[in-house]
Design an enzyme around this catalytic site. Structure first.
Site: not given
Ligand code: PA5
Length: 431
Positions: A284, A305, A419
């Site tokens: 951000e 792994h 948003k």
């Protein structure tokens, strides 16, 4: 102070370029300290460790003392910067298998960091027979995920405990004067702690946002702030030895030499959420104007792994920053075996910590030989002091790095895009 080790990254850059980047990091730090850079008025977090925190610490401690014997569970409601710092700290400090009632502190759970119905219905069920409190953290007070979680949890609380008792079971942490949560706190008389206006979400772990959950979970917030103050003694100096400047210089050079991804690595499950906090802080703060390193995380040795193959031999687009920490005093020693069928007798008498260290060194050697530069940060151990130090170190490194890139470290305008679409889909009335 934490130790920053850079030799396995410096060998990928020239001394001349490194020195130039270090000078540029010093200039960026001066800009940060002056408050004259982009978003500079949001630099209130810089002084948090050494501000007069006595009232804040006393308030957090008082709430913690009041709740410790009354609440089985405390639900922390928040998302992003109002969630990740506390979650990271509590994971780091807690016993890996601590469950409700085992410590002299409430069981801490989190909500409001997703919109999952499954999660919420499980939580509502879990709380049904518990005595619980809510700590609602939102700077704006309007973030959809946390506001919805608060509305749902508050309703269940009122139905169960009644209005008056509910008032004593809710504490808010929000902007000192603005927002819906501030208005609700005033209207309903909730105890409320303030987040200073000049401290943004992802830089707020050393404010009430981090301190209250840590205190309520029974950990030492004075030591935590002491560690941050210790870091402050080292990372605000305009000097070649400043670890935050050395780190910012190197990661900036990595970016300019074509690296696209910074992989944050830990070797302890307790540090998993450190990676999550770091991802938010760097993404951000730096990811704007089509610039910035993409922050990723690896939990080792687990992920060797799964994605180890790619790191060793896939696209050469990343470098690594590993956070290493000494283990607890209690050693786990590899026992001998009468038949040695597993062939591990050559390790008998080793501690797991030493084997983990060997894995760390072997991985670093392998990855650097595969063209992946490696920076590492060494903490003495995982505790309040060291984590306070680490949070502050990374915050300063990140803000300096963003200024070196030429972006505003303190805004996140692009988050609004999702948003606004969501609000449109949900039919939110326009204001
Ligand atoms: O860093 C930030 O400012 C954001 O990530 C916020 O912390 C996040 O969006 C939550 O916002 P609020 O605390 O207003 O609910």
């Amino acid at each position: 102070m934490l130790e920053l080790k850079t030799e396995m990254a410096e060998k990928f850059v020239s001394a001349k370029d490194y020195n130039a980047a270090l000078e540029s990091a010093k200039s960026a730090l001066k800009v940060l300290l002056s408050g004259q850079g982009r978003g500079g008025k949001m630099n209130g977090w810089l002084t948090l460790p050494k501000d007069d925190n006595s009232k804040l610490i006393a308030d957090c401690q008082m709430i913690a003392n009041r709740w410790i014997n009354v609440m089985d569970v405390v639900v922390i409601v928040g998302i992003g910067g109002s969630f990740l710092g506390a979650k990271c700290a509590l994971e780091a400090f807690s016993h890996s298998f601590a469950s409700a009632g085992e410590r002299n502190a409430p069981h801490i759970v989190f909500a409001g960091y997703s919109l999952s119905e499954d999660y919420m219905s499980d939580l509502l069920g879990y709380l049904k027979k518990k005595s619980y409190g809510l700590i609602v953290i939102s700077k704006s007070g309007t973030t959809l995920e946390s506001a919805l979680a608060f509305r749902i949890l508050r309703k269940q609380m009122i139905d169960r405990f009644g209005v008056e008792d509910t008032r004593r079971r809710i504490i808010t942490v929000t902007d000192q004067s603005n927002g819906a949560l501030r208005a609700m706190s005033e209207k309903y008389g909730y105890v409320s702690l303030s987040l200073p206006g000049n401290v943004g979400g992802r830089y707020s772990v050393l404010s009430a946002v981090g301190l209250l959950p840590i205190a309520v979970a029974g950990f030492n917030i004075e030591t935590f702030m002491g560690g941050a103050a210790e870091a402050m003694n080292h990372v605000l100096e305009i000097s070649d030895d400043n670890p935050a400047l050395r780190y910012a210089a190197l990661r900036n050079l990595m970016y300019r030499s074509g690296k696209k991804i910074e992989v944050f690595i830990n070797y302890h499950p307790k540090l998993k959420y450190l990676g999550e906090w770091l991802k938010q802080l760097f993404a951000e703060s730096e990811g704007k104007e089509h610039k910035g390193l993409f922050p990723a995380t690896l939990d080792l040795t687990t992920d060797l792994h799964s994605v180890g193959q790619y790191i060793q031999d896939g696209e050469r687009i990343m470098f690594e920053t590993a956070i290493l920490a000494g283990s607890k005093e209690v050693e786990v020693i590899i026992p001998s075996s009468s038949d040695n069928l597993d062939g591990l007798d050559y390790l008998k008498g080793w501690t797991l910590e030493n084997i983990n260290r060997a894995a760390e060194e072997g991985t670093r050697m392998a990855h650097t030989s595969g063209g992946v530069p490696n920076i590492y940060i060494e903490l003495e151990k995982i505790d309040e002091w060291n984590m306070g130090m680490l949070f502050y170190f990374f915050e300063v490194s990140c803000a300096v790095s963003a200024y070196m890139l030429g972006v505003n470290p303190f805004d996140q305008p692009a988050v609004e895009v999702y948003k606004n679409n969501l609000y449109k889909l949900l039919g939110r009335p326009s204001k």
